[in-house]
Design an enzyme around this catalytic site. Structure first.
Site, PDB file in Angstrom:
ATOM      1  CB  SER A 139      46.349 113.575  59.761  1.00  0.00           C
ATOM      2  OG  SER A 139      46.750 112.174  59.532  1.00  0.00           O
ATOM      3  CG  ASP A 265      41.404 108.559  55.967  1.00  0.00           C
ATOM      4  OD1 ASP A 265      42.683 107.941  55.734  1.00  0.00           O
ATOM      5  OD2 ASP A 265      41.599 109.540  56.175  1.00  0.00           O
ATOM      6  CG  HIS A 293      44.662 110.653  55.273  1.00  0.00           C
ATOM      7  ND1 HIS A 293      44.089 110.310  56.506  1.00  0.00           N
ATOM      8  CD2 HIS A 293      45.812 111.383  55.643  1.00  0.00           C
ATOM      9  CE1 HIS A 293      44.945 111.037  57.537  1.00  0.00           C
ATOM     10  NE2 HIS A 293      45.798 111.475  56.798  1.00  0.00           N
TER      11      HIS A 293
END
Length: 322
Positions: A139, A265, A293
């Site tokens: 991320s 996501d 995610h």
């Protein structure tokens, strides 16, 4: 190159929110044995590194965590165990202030802060120029990693290979996506963590920075505009987003790099994903229709989930960390 991912979600967990929530919020955190090292930085600040694996030399994987992540993050502990299982060393590099103790300087970490990773990697390379080193970013950490790969001229002399997971390639679009619909649940959780961290940092600090009222920060974009940007030398949140989004750096990457991403996501929208012509020849973007995610949950039985990232990521590194 953009390739179709082999990942197929569990039949009982095809929803993008289930894919996201199960491994990141409901999974029991795996136990991992680490040893901590404090790295003093050139500007007088510090970062903490949690090491796994016993050897002092040999293949190494450096892990960069996500927003408000740490060694306590489930994905971080799990992948460090897989690193050890493969006979490699692992190092989780905490961003400033994320290891359980506020950092010394007013500045914070952010999605484009590549300097500390660069400093740590060069320190490692000074000790041994021969053994292979991989880097893995999740991320926010993935955005940092991809930006570093694209902006660093001698990256191939320092790093053997890289992997990035669920990257917010275009930060402004990700910030907007998290402020809509069910995704606001994630935004609220992350925003509350960010607020707690910055309040803890400045409550006993004789700082010139005037901390905004918590009530004026109702979104990630608000926080970035009022805290992240001024603390780190940006004119505004939009200035920060435009300068630090990794999407613009992908064409310049020369290190063999795998990006794992799901179209569903919930932290962003499909338009956040780069096109094939935006990728250098060294980059492979594996896209799956589902996965959420940092999710990618498989498995036949609901109470025996298989976390596919912990298979796919080591598979990639095995091709290079010989």
């Amino acid at each position: 190159m953009i390739a179709r991912s082999r990942f197929e979600p569990a039949w009982w967990s095809k929803n993008r929110h289930l894919q996201t929530l199960l491994p990141n919020f409901f999974r029991q955190r795996p136990s991992v044995q680490t040893r901590r090292e404090r790295l003093e930085l050139p500007d007088g600040d510090f970062v903490d590194i949690d090491w796994v694996g016993g050897a002092s030399h040999g293949p190494l994987v450096i892990v960069l965590h996500g927003l408000e992540g740490s060694i306590d993050s489930r994905y971080a502990a799990a992948i460090l165990n897989r690193i050890v299982d493969n006979g490699w060393r692992g190092a989780l590099l905490h961003f400033r202030g994320c290891s359980g103790e506020p950092n010394r300087l007013e500045r914070s970490y952010h999605s484009g802060d590549t300097g500390d990773f660069d400093f740590f990697l060069r320190q490692i390379r000074e000790q041994d120029r021969q053994f292979p080193i991989g880097a893995l970013g999740y991320s926010l950490g993935g955005n940092v990693l991809l930006k570093w790969l694209g902006e660093t001229k001698d990256a191939r002399q320092l790093l053997t290979t890289a992997c990035a997971v669920s990257v917010p390639f275009q930060l402004n679009l990700a910030a907007d996506a998290m402020h809509r619909g069910f995704a606001r649940i994630y935004e609220t959780m992350l925003l509350n963590r960010l607020k707690r961290s910055v309040i803890t940092k400045f409550k006993d600090n004789n700082s010139t920075f005037s901390l905004p009222s918590s009530q004026t920060m109702k979104s990630i974009r608000d926080f970035d505009d009022r805290v992240t940007a001024p603390l780190n030398g940006f004119a505004s949140a939009e200035d920060y987003y435009s300068r630090c989004s990794s999407r613009q750096f992908l064409r310049s990457i020369t290190v063999p790099t795998l990006i794992l991403h799901a179209k569903d996501d919930p932290f962003m929208t499909p338009e956040t994903v780069p096109d094939a012509e935006e990728l250098s020849d060294s980059v492979t973007l594996e896209l799956s229709e589902r996965g959420g995610h940092v999710g990618f949950v498989r498995g036949t039985f609901p109470f025996r989930p298989h976390y596919w990232l912990e298979t796919r990521i080591p598979e990639h590194f095995r091709n290079y960390l010989k």
